[in-house]
Each structure stands twice: as C-alpha cells, then as structure tokens.
Motif scaffolding. Structure first.
Motif, PDB file in Angstrom:
ATOM      1  N   PHE A   1      15.684   8.577   1.948  1.00 58.05           N
ATOM      2  CA  PHE A   1      16.839   7.691   1.867  1.00 58.05           C
ATOM      3  C   PHE A   1      17.455   7.503   3.240  1.00 58.05           C
ATOM      4  O   PHE A   1      17.637   8.457   3.997  1.00 58.05           O
ATOM      5  CB  PHE A   1      17.899   8.257   0.914  1.00 58.05           C
ATOM      6  N   GLU A   2      17.782   6.233   3.555  1.00 61.83           N
ATOM      7  CA  GLU A   2      18.519   5.874   4.761  1.00 61.83           C
ATOM      8  C   GLU A   2      19.624   4.900   4.384  1.00 61.83           C
ATOM      9  O   GLU A   2      19.499   4.160   3.402  1.00 61.83           O
ATOM     10  CB  GLU A   2      17.585   5.258   5.806  1.00 61.83           C
ATOM     11  N   SER A   3      20.680   4.872   5.152  1.00 53.64           N
ATOM     12  CA  SER A   3      21.870   4.098   4.794  1.00 53.64           C
ATOM     13  C   SER A   3      21.579   2.606   4.640  1.00 53.64           C
ATOM     14  O   SER A   3      22.210   1.919   3.825  1.00 53.64           O
ATOM     15  CB  SER A   3      22.976   4.312   5.831  1.00 53.64           C
ATOM     16  N   GLU A   4      20.625   2.068   5.397  1.00 54.95           N
ATOM     17  CA  GLU A   4      20.338   0.650   5.299  1.00 54.95           C
ATOM     18  C   GLU A   4      19.769   0.271   3.932  1.00 54.95           C
ATOM     19  O   GLU A   4      19.852  -0.899   3.532  1.00 54.95           O
ATOM     20  CB  GLU A   4      19.391   0.206   6.413  1.00 54.95           C
ATOM     21  N   MET A   5      19.230   1.236   3.198  1.00 53.62           N
ATOM     22  CA  MET A   5      18.747   0.957   1.851  1.00 53.62           C
ATOM     23  C   MET A   5      19.920   0.598   0.940  1.00 53.62           C
ATOM     24  O   MET A   5      19.802  -0.284   0.073  1.00 53.62           O
ATOM     25  CB  MET A   5      18.004   2.165   1.289  1.00 53.62           C
ATOM     26  N   TYR A   6      21.038   1.268   1.123  1.00 56.93           N
ATOM     27  CA  TYR A   6      22.225   0.974   0.311  1.00 56.93           C
ATOM     28  C   TYR A   6      22.772  -0.402   0.657  1.00 56.93           C
ATOM     29  O   TYR A   6      23.154  -1.183  -0.231  1.00 56.93           O
ATOM     30  CB  TYR A   6      23.287   2.042   0.522  1.00 56.93           C
TER      31      TYR A   6
ATOM     32  N   LEU B   1      21.794  -7.113  -5.055  1.00 56.57           N
ATOM     33  CA  LEU B   1      22.487  -7.238  -6.333  1.00 56.57           C
ATOM     34  C   LEU B   1      23.402  -8.457  -6.351  1.00 56.57           C
ATOM     35  O   LEU B   1      23.469  -9.186  -7.344  1.00 56.57           O
ATOM     36  CB  LEU B   1      23.306  -5.985  -6.622  1.00 56.57           C
ATOM     37  N   THR B   2      24.134  -8.668  -5.270  1.00 54.52           N
ATOM     38  CA  THR B   2      25.048  -9.802  -5.196  1.00 54.52           C
ATOM     39  C   THR B   2      24.300 -11.117  -5.384  1.00 54.52           C
ATOM     40  O   THR B   2      24.780 -12.032  -6.066  1.00 54.52           O
ATOM     41  CB  THR B   2      25.787  -9.798  -3.855  1.00 54.52           C
TER      42      THR B   2
ATOM     43  N   PRO C   1      25.862  -3.703 -13.863  1.00 53.68           N
ATOM     44  CA  PRO C   1      26.723  -2.514 -13.743  1.00 53.68           C
ATOM     45  C   PRO C   1      26.371  -1.664 -12.537  1.00 53.68           C
ATOM     46  O   PRO C   1      27.156  -0.789 -12.146  1.00 53.68           O
ATOM     47  CB  PRO C   1      26.486  -1.767 -15.060  1.00 53.68           C
ATOM     48  N   MET C   2      25.208  -1.908 -11.928  1.00 58.40           N
ATOM     49  CA  MET C   2      24.826  -1.121 -10.758  1.00 58.40           C
ATOM     50  C   MET C   2      25.672  -1.448  -9.528  1.00 58.40           C
ATOM     51  O   MET C   2      25.594  -0.757  -8.510  1.00 58.40           O
ATOM     52  CB  MET C   2      23.341  -1.301 -10.453  1.00 58.40           C
ATOM     53  N   HIS C   3      26.510  -2.484  -9.614  1.00 59.04           N
ATOM     54  CA  HIS C   3      27.456  -2.743  -8.526  1.00 59.04           C
ATOM     55  C   HIS C   3      28.420  -1.562  -8.347  1.00 59.04           C
ATOM     56  O   HIS C   3      29.026  -1.415  -7.289  1.00 59.04           O
ATOM     57  CB  HIS C   3      28.241  -4.023  -8.796  1.00 59.04           C
TER      58      HIS C   3
ATOM     59  N   ASP D   1      -1.227  10.886 -14.677  1.00 57.95           N
ATOM     60  CA  ASP D   1      -1.982   9.654 -14.451  1.00 57.95           C
ATOM     61  C   ASP D   1      -1.205   8.395 -14.856  1.00 57.95           C
ATOM     62  O   ASP D   1      -1.791   7.351 -15.121  1.00 57.95           O
ATOM     63  CB  ASP D   1      -3.322   9.694 -15.194  1.00 57.95           C
ATOM     64  N   GLU D   2       0.115   8.487 -14.895  1.00 58.35           N
ATOM     65  CA  GLU D   2       0.951   7.333 -15.184  1.00 58.35           C
ATOM     66  C   GLU D   2       2.026   7.203 -14.113  1.00 58.35           C
ATOM     67  O   GLU D   2       2.326   8.153 -13.387  1.00 58.35           O
ATOM     68  CB  GLU D   2       1.622   7.459 -16.555  1.00 58.35           C
ATOM     69  N   CYS D   3       2.614   6.006 -14.024  1.00 60.08           N
ATOM     70  CA  CYS D   3       3.730   5.820 -13.103  1.00 60.08           C
ATOM     71  C   CYS D   3       4.683   4.789 -13.685  1.00 60.08           C
ATOM     72  O   CYS D   3       4.376   4.108 -14.666  1.00 60.08           O
ATOM     73  CB  CYS D   3       3.250   5.401 -11.709  1.00 60.08           C
ATOM     74  N   SER D   4       5.830   4.689 -13.076  1.00 60.92           N
ATOM     75  CA  SER D   4       6.791   3.659 -13.448  1.00 60.92           C
ATOM     76  C   SER D   4       7.233   2.935 -12.187  1.00 60.92           C
ATOM     77  O   SER D   4       7.407   3.544 -11.131  1.00 60.92           O
ATOM     78  CB  SER D   4       8.004   4.266 -14.169  1.00 60.92           C
ATOM     79  N   LEU D   5       7.365   1.619 -12.301  1.00 67.27           N
ATOM     80  CA  LEU D   5       7.947   0.815 -11.241  1.00 67.27           C
ATOM     81  C   LEU D   5       9.376   0.561 -11.678  1.00 67.27           C
ATOM     82  O   LEU D   5       9.630  -0.240 -12.570  1.00 67.27           O
ATOM     83  CB  LEU D   5       7.178  -0.490 -11.068  1.00 67.27           C
ATOM     84  N   ASP D   6      10.314   1.277 -11.051  1.00 62.76           N
ATOM     85  CA  ASP D   6      11.650   1.366 -11.613  1.00 62.76           C
ATOM     86  C   ASP D   6      12.627   0.333 -11.087  1.00 62.76           C
ATOM     87  O   ASP D   6      13.504  -0.114 -11.808  1.00 62.76           O
ATOM     88  CB  ASP D   6      12.206   2.772 -11.385  1.00 62.76           C
ATOM     89  N   PHE D   7      12.531  -0.035  -9.840  1.00 61.29           N
ATOM     90  CA  PHE D   7      13.460  -1.025  -9.319  1.00 61.29           C
ATOM     91  C   PHE D   7      12.904  -1.568  -8.014  1.00 61.29           C
ATOM     92  O   PHE D   7      12.373  -0.813  -7.200  1.00 61.29           O
ATOM     93  CB  PHE D   7      14.844  -0.416  -9.094  1.00 61.29           C
ATOM     94  N   VAL D   8      13.031  -2.865  -7.845  1.00 59.31           N
ATOM     95  CA  VAL D   8      12.588  -3.530  -6.620  1.00 59.31           C
ATOM     96  C   VAL D   8      13.813  -4.134  -5.942  1.00 59.31           C
ATOM     97  O   VAL D   8      14.618  -4.819  -6.589  1.00 59.31           O
ATOM     98  CB  VAL D   8      11.558  -4.633  -6.915  1.00 59.31           C
ATOM     99  N   VAL D   9      13.972  -3.869  -4.665  1.00 56.82           N
ATOM    100  CA  VAL D   9      15.081  -4.396  -3.870  1.00 56.82           C
ATOM    101  C   VAL D   9      14.489  -5.136  -2.683  1.00 56.82           C
ATOM    102  O   VAL D   9      13.604  -4.606  -2.009  1.00 56.82           O
ATOM    103  CB  VAL D   9      15.995  -3.250  -3.366  1.00 56.82           C
ATOM    104  N   TYR D  10      14.957  -6.353  -2.440  1.00 60.87           N
ATOM    105  CA  TYR D  10      14.455  -7.073  -1.274  1.00 60.87           C
ATOM    106  C   TYR D  10      15.564  -7.925  -0.664  1.00 60.87           C
ATOM    107  O   TYR D  10      16.587  -8.218  -1.301  1.00 60.87           O
ATOM    108  CB  TYR D  10      13.244  -7.938  -1.632  1.00 60.87           C
ATOM    109  N   ASP D  11      15.348  -8.329   0.581  1.00 56.99           N
ATOM    110  CA  ASP D  11      16.318  -9.126   1.311  1.00 56.99           C
ATOM    111  C   ASP D  11      16.249 -10.568   0.810  1.00 56.99           C
ATOM    112  O   ASP D  11      15.229 -11.234   0.978  1.00 56.99           O
ATOM    113  CB  ASP D  11      16.002  -9.070   2.806  1.00 56.99           C
ATOM    114  N   PRO D  12      17.320 -11.072   0.195  1.00 55.58           N
ATOM    115  CA  PRO D  12      17.276 -12.445  -0.317  1.00 55.58           C
ATOM    116  C   PRO D  12      17.110 -13.497   0.776  1.00 55.58           C
ATOM    117  O   PRO D  12      16.734 -14.633   0.484  1.00 55.58           O
ATOM    118  CB  PRO D  12      18.624 -12.599  -1.035  1.00 55.58           C
ATOM    119  N   ASP D  13      17.352 -13.134   2.026  1.00 53.60           N
ATOM    120  CA  ASP D  13      17.122 -14.076   3.126  1.00 53.60           C
ATOM    121  C   ASP D  13      15.637 -14.366   3.322  1.00 53.60           C
ATOM    122  O   ASP D  13      15.274 -15.313   4.025  1.00 53.60           O
ATOM    123  CB  ASP D  13      17.700 -13.536   4.434  1.00 53.60           C
TER     124      ASP D  13
END
Length: 267
Positions: A114-119, A126-127, A134-136, A174-186
């Motif tokens: 974790f690094e602060s720029e991820m937040y 989200l915006t 509710p994750m806001h 042998d399983e995984c979950s893709l839980d959340f994707v975050v990307y730069d809307p720009d």
C-alpha cells in the motif's frame, strides 16, 4: 466445511448500484473480525480459507470476509464467477489489449502493498465511476486494510511508469477473486477496467487456476458489463451453473441460504 464461519457484523446502507435511495442490509460472515486481523500470515490464511469457502456457497467476497445481501423487495445481485478452463478471449478483448500495448501500457503482479497514491486514485475513481458508492466513507486506513488483506496486487502503468490503476486479487489454493479495479478516469480511453480483467484472467490461466470470483452482476450500468464475459457461471441458490442472462434474473435468497448452511443468525 463452514465451521470457522461466524457472524461478524450487519449494516444497513444505501445501495451503491441503484441510484434510487434504496437501502440494503448486508450481513458479514468470516473467521475473524477486523479487530483480530494483524496481517500475520497465519491469521490471513484462515481468514482467506473461510472467505473462499463462503464464496463457493454463493456469498459475495469482501475484505476479510464474505457478505450476504438481504434487501427488501430486491434480490437483483447475482453472484458470478469465471470457469477459467471455459474462458475464451473475444476479438474485442484482444483489440483492447493490443491498443493498450500499442499505447505503451504494461502491468505486473506483486504481493499486496500500500502507498498513499492508491488512496488518492481510489477517491478520484469513485467520484467518476461510482458517485453513490458507500465506499466514499473509506478512510485511508480502511483502504490500506482492504488491499493488504489480498494476496496480490495487479498494477497498470504506461511506458513512463506513470501509475494508471490497480486491481485487488486474492488467491486461495486453485481459485482467486478479482475484488476491485481502480483506474485513473483521465485514461479511460485505454479501457483500463477491461484491461484489468484481461490481465487477471491471463494470469489465472497461466497459473492453472479453476475459478475467478467476480462478485455480483445485475442490470445496472455499473455491473451489467460482467454478463458478457465468456465462461461465466452464476450461483442459482443451490449450485453454480452456466450463466444465462435470459434465465438467471435474480440472485439467491440469502435468508434461506444462511439457514440451510447452519450459519449463525445475526443478533
């Protein structure tokens, strides 16, 4: 099988998918409450094991646990997963990935960090993408805990190694979950949400995993896109079956499922 599962918490909140003020009741089950998580491997292994056992039974994965949605007059959210052996990349997905690659895009997987720029990117995303989520309400320490509870982090960058986005991936056996994707809307023109799916599936295939859990789908614009992935299965309340959007229009009755599995009822 679910002997380690216990009721952790319940909350009522505004639905993050339907923009109509509808309230959702979420009931969380898992091996440990958030106060017990210390990020030591021996704790997280059991938390991860219980979480995947619950997802195998149709529950929706969360940070350290799995949840059941019990909403009045609505059970629109359908749990889905990809059967990795049945998945085939579409011509569109191949074009999207080639465009990302031609634009100098790259990705890599690492153990979660974790690094602060991820937040900062999380709040920006989200915006733009989920203004009513509710994750806001997440504070920086909340997001830090969520990310560090996962086994892997998929990082997307450009050829200058500018940070474009990330995806949380959790693996157990042998399983995984893709839980959340975050990307730069720009950089939405790069189709980074789709690219994260492509990269995660490619990684799962290379590592011979059997399933990728994707959370829910429903008829909202935020989640409808998941319906068109190949190799898709849904939980119909009894078992995982091949997903057909013409047939499978509602999710499971979680009240019945909780009782059927003998899980501890919330107080």
């Amino acid at each position: 099988m679910l002997s380690m599962s216990k009721h952790l918490a319940s909350e009522t909140r505004e639905c993050g998918y339907l923009n109509n003020g509808q309230l959702s009741q979420i009931i969380y089950f898992g091996a440990y409450s958030i106060e017990d998580i210390t990020f030591e491997e021996k704790v997280l292994v059991q938390a991860r094991k219980t979480r995947f056992e619950l997802m195998q039974k149709g529950f929706l994965g969360d940070a350290f646990c799995a949840g059941a949605t019990i909403c009045s007059n609505c059970n629109a959210c359908i749990p889905i997963r990809i059967n990795v052996s049945k998945f085939k990349f579409s011509a569109r997905q191949k074009r999207e990935y080639n465009a990302f690659d031609d634009a100098g895009g790259d990705y890599f997987l690492k153990e979660s960090f974790f690094e602060s720029e991820m937040y900062e990117l999380f709040k920006k995303y989200l915006t733009h993408r989920f203004p009513n989520s509710p994750m806001h309400d997440y504070e920086v320490d909340t997001l830090r805990g969520v990310i560090l509870s996962k086994s892997h982090l998929l990082i997307m960058v450009n050829n200058d190694y500018d940070f474009l986005g990330y995806a949380e991936i959790d693996q157990y056996e042998d399983e995984c979950s893709l839980d959340f994707v975050v990307y730069d809307p720009d950089h939405a023109d790069l189709r980074l949400g789709s690219i994260a799916f492509i990269q995660a599936i490619d990684w799962a295939q290379q590592n011979e995993l059997t399933h990728i859990y994707l959370g829910p789908t429903n008829d909202t614009s935020a989640l409808r896109y998941k319906r068109y992935l190949s190799g898709l299965e849904c939980f119909d309340g009894e078992e995982w079956v091949d997903y057909d959007p013409k047939i499978h229009r509602t999710g499971p009755d979680y009240r019945h499922l909780i009782e059927k599995l003998g899980l501890p009822a919330p107080a």
